[in-house]
Design a protein around this motif. Structure first.
Motif, PDB file in Angstrom:
ATOM      1  N   ARG A 116       4.835  -6.462  -4.685  1.00  0.00           N
ATOM      2  CA  ARG A 116       4.583  -6.670  -3.719  1.00  0.00           C
ATOM      3  C   ARG A 116       4.366  -5.670  -1.951  1.00  0.00           C
ATOM      4  NH1 ARG A 116       8.511 -11.118  -2.983  1.00  0.00           N
ATOM      5  NH2 ARG A 116       7.418 -12.771  -4.599  1.00  0.00           N
ATOM      6  N   ASN A 117       3.236  -5.955  -1.206  1.00  0.00           N
ATOM      7  CA  ASN A 117       3.864  -5.230  -0.481  1.00  0.00           C
ATOM      8  C   ASN A 117       2.945  -6.068   0.890  1.00  0.00           C
ATOM      9  OD1 ASN A 117       4.956  -2.645  -0.794  1.00  0.00           O
ATOM     10  ND2 ASN A 117       2.782  -1.302  -1.894  1.00  0.00           N
ATOM     11  N   LEU A 118       1.807  -6.361   0.860  1.00  0.00           N
ATOM     12  CA  LEU A 118       1.247  -7.191   2.454  1.00  0.00           C
ATOM     13  C   LEU A 118       2.155  -8.218   2.821  1.00  0.00           C
ATOM     14  CD1 LEU A 118      -0.871  -6.924   3.395  1.00  0.00           C
ATOM     15  CD2 LEU A 118      -2.333  -9.122   1.890  1.00  0.00           C
TER      16      LEU A 118
ATOM     17  N   ALA B  30      -2.852  -9.161  -4.389  1.00  0.00           N
ATOM     18  CA  ALA B  30      -3.060  -9.678  -5.688  1.00  0.00           C
ATOM     19  C   ALA B  30      -2.817  -8.424  -6.734  1.00  0.00           C
ATOM     20  CB  ALA B  30      -4.387  -9.500  -6.085  1.00  0.00           C
ATOM     21  N   ASP B  31      -1.967  -7.663  -5.555  1.00  0.00           N
ATOM     22  CA  ASP B  31      -0.989  -6.108  -6.557  1.00  0.00           C
ATOM     23  C   ASP B  31      -0.295  -6.415  -6.870  1.00  0.00           C
ATOM     24  OD1 ASP B  31      -0.849  -3.972  -7.618  1.00  0.00           O
ATOM     25  OD2 ASP B  31      -0.949  -2.917  -5.213  1.00  0.00           O
ATOM     26  N   ILE B  32       0.211  -7.349  -8.205  1.00  0.00           N
ATOM     27  CA  ILE B  32       1.187  -8.440  -9.295  1.00  0.00           C
ATOM     28  C   ILE B  32       2.255  -6.986  -9.344  1.00  0.00           C
ATOM     29  CG2 ILE B  32       1.743  -9.017 -10.649  1.00  0.00           C
ATOM     30  CD1 ILE B  32      -0.731 -11.136 -10.552  1.00  0.00           C
TER      31      ILE B  32
ATOM     32  N   VAL C 123      -8.270 -10.335  -0.279  1.00  0.00           N
ATOM     33  CA  VAL C 123      -7.757 -10.190  -1.188  1.00  0.00           C
ATOM     34  C   VAL C 123      -7.477  -9.258  -1.441  1.00  0.00           C
ATOM     35  CG1 VAL C 123      -7.389 -10.089  -3.801  1.00  0.00           C
ATOM     36  CG2 VAL C 123      -9.193 -11.812  -2.399  1.00  0.00           C
ATOM     37  N   ASP C 124      -6.037  -7.860  -1.055  1.00  0.00           N
ATOM     38  CA  ASP C 124      -5.368  -7.088  -1.681  1.00  0.00           C
ATOM     39  C   ASP C 124      -5.689  -6.469  -2.983  1.00  0.00           C
ATOM     40  OD1 ASP C 124      -4.390  -4.561  -1.120  1.00  0.00           O
ATOM     41  OD2 ASP C 124      -2.149  -5.626  -0.098  1.00  0.00           O
ATOM     42  N   CYS C 125      -6.057  -5.673  -3.278  1.00  0.00           N
ATOM     43  CA  CYS C 125      -5.860  -5.593  -4.807  1.00  0.00           C
ATOM     44  C   CYS C 125      -5.105  -4.343  -5.497  1.00  0.00           C
ATOM     45  CB  CYS C 125      -7.494  -5.530  -4.932  1.00  0.00           C
ATOM     46  SG  CYS C 125      -8.951  -6.277  -4.737  1.00  0.00           S
TER      47      CYS C 125
ATOM     48  N   LYS D 205      -5.330   0.603   1.376  1.00  0.00           N
ATOM     49  CA  LYS D 205      -5.581  -0.606   0.894  1.00  0.00           C
ATOM     50  C   LYS D 205      -4.890  -1.967   1.706  1.00  0.00           C
ATOM     51  CE  LYS D 205      -5.356  -0.404  -3.512  1.00  0.00           C
ATOM     52  NZ  LYS D 205      -5.235   0.520  -3.135  1.00  0.00           N
ATOM     53  N   THR D 206      -3.132  -2.199   1.015  1.00  0.00           N
ATOM     54  CA  THR D 206      -2.308  -2.884   2.001  1.00  0.00           C
ATOM     55  C   THR D 206      -2.699  -2.808   3.369  1.00  0.00           C
ATOM     56  OG1 THR D 206      -1.442  -2.276   0.068  1.00  0.00           O
ATOM     57  CG2 THR D 206       0.367  -3.799   2.127  1.00  0.00           C
ATOM     58  N   THR D 207      -2.739  -2.026   4.243  1.00  0.00           N
ATOM     59  CA  THR D 207      -2.430  -1.242   5.693  1.00  0.00           C
ATOM     60  C   THR D 207      -3.635  -2.144   6.186  1.00  0.00           C
ATOM     61  OG1 THR D 207      -1.375   0.403   5.634  1.00  0.00           O
ATOM     62  CG2 THR D 207      -2.559   0.374   7.148  1.00  0.00           C
TER      63      THR D 207
HETATM   64 MG   LIG Z   1      -1.362  -1.494  -1.956  1.00  0.00          MG
END
Ligand SMILES: [Mg+2]
Ligand SMILES: Nc1ncnc2c1ncn2[C@@H]1O[C@H](COP(=O)(O)OP(=O)(O)O)[C@@H](O)[C@H]1O
Lengths: 88, 266
Positions: free
Chosen positions: B44-46, B39-41, B118-120, B16-18
């Motif tokens: 954090r990765n993005l 939004a991956d609280i 939105v990165d979920c 997802k993040t990629t």
């Molecule tokens: Mg991710």
């Protein structure tokens, strides 16, 4: 032809075919499930409809999915106290 | 008025993040105004994938809790002036943002940006439900594995329950060699099972790891195959019809073309 010979040697147990078949079965089950909330509301509706025709033991009523290998059935066990007569 | 697209999956680690980083960068390259929301609280990765980790001051939770203005939290990309990131909080609980707060934020962002991506978080819990609040469209990412496809199926149901309709599918980490050997489900198998339209197929490729090491999305690399795959998805999100890359055998490509009503080779 080459494909055919390959199949003979390997049988048809491609791991891809296994993946597809296992996925199919698992989704039959996954898709036939209701959230606890919906199941409770189904119970309520069933009681309402059935009560028009009979007196049922409400706490004893059970509704759930019966999952066999590749099919799913909705099974209800409904203890009846008394069936209503025509002009009850 | 912009559009909010959520990038979702049931299983974690499927890409997802990629995907978010590459689609956002690709859309910004094509001159759209883009805001990426992590939004991956708590995970954090993005920021790291985009190479922006050193610039973060405020985050998503600071914004919704009124500790800063939206402007102050948005981080401008290194490469594109029209690309912004709203980073996730790293130290907060998964449900630190309510669905109402998220929907309100989406409304605000949509008045300023063409696309909000939105990165979920993975999974089906509250964090996911919060993240998809206010979304116009959803993309579901899966890998060609039983567990990932199964979990994607759950997500389709949950999106529908949340009234986010007509999700589109990205199949990530496809290995054409394994598909040819019969050791990986092919594109058509997965579409048949999930019954949602495909928006892209991204091959499994080392260049993805190299590019996240560098913090430079692979979509910018003209020679990379996954880069090409992401550029194609970008154009499909813009509404163009783009033929699918020939990652598999011809037969599958042919079936795909007929399925999507795309004529012969262009
Ligand atoms: Mg991710
Ligand atoms: N197509 C791909 N080929 C190779 N590696 C990939 C690919 N897509 C993702 N990865 C790697 O898989 C890992 C998980 O990806 P990520 O985007 O963080 O997943 P998610 O956000 O869904 O948890 C990362 O290390 C990423 O570099």
């Amino acid at each position: 032809m080459l494909d055919f010979i390959m199949k003979l040697f390997r049988g048809s147990d491609n791991s891809k075919d296994q993946a597809k078949e296992r996925l199919r079965l698992v989704l039959v089950h996954d898709r036939a499930s209701l959230s606890p909330g919906l199941l409770e509301s189904l119970r309520g509706d069933l009681i309402e409809v059935l009560s028009k025709y009979m007196e049922i033991d409400e706490p004893g009523l059970e509704v759930d999915f019966d999952r066999s290998e590749d099919a799913v059935a909705l099974v209800a066990n409904i203890p009846v106290k008394r069936v209503k007569r025509e002009n009850d | 008025m912009g559009e909010a697209i959520v990038i979702t999956s049931g299983k974690g680690g499927v890409g997802k993040t990629t995907t978010t980083a590459n689609l956002g960068t690709g859309l910004a390259h094509n001159k759209h105004k883009i805001c990426l929301v992590d939004a991956d609280i708590g995970l954090r990765n993005l920021d790291v994938v985009l190479g922006l980790e050193n610039r973060i001051v405020y985050d998503l939770v600071d914004v919704v809790e009124g500790r800063c203005r939206l402007r102050q939290a948005l981080i401008k990309d290194k490469r594109y002036d029209s690309l912004f990131l709203l980073p996730a909080a790293q130290t907060k609980e998964k449900d630190a943002v309510s669905p109402e707060q998220m929907a309100e934020l989406m409304g605000t962002l949509k008045s300023e940006f063409d696309f909000i991506i939105v990165d979920c978080p993975a999974g089906i819990e509250q964090g996911f439900k919060n993240a998809i609040s206010g979304a116009d469209r959803a993309v579901i990412v899966t890998t060609p594995e039983v567990s990932a496809v199964r979990d994607a199926d759950r997500i389709i149901g949950l999106l529908e329950a949340a009234e986010v309709y007509d999700p589109q599918l990205i199949i990530n980490r496809l290995r054409p060699d394994m598909v040819r050997r019969g050791d990986m489900m092919d594109i058509q198998d997965i579409i048949d099972i999930l019954a949602i339209p495909l928006v892209g197929v991204v091959p499994d490729d080392e260049s993805i790891i190299v590019s996240s090491n560098r913090g430079e999305p692979v979509v910018l690399d003209q020679r990379s195959r996954p880069g090409q795959a992401y550029r194609n998805i970008v154009r499909r999100l813009e509404g163009l019809e783009v033929p699918f890359m020939d990652l598999e055998q011809k037969t599958v490509m042919h079936r795909l073309r007929t399925l999507f009503g795309i004529g012969g080779k262009r």
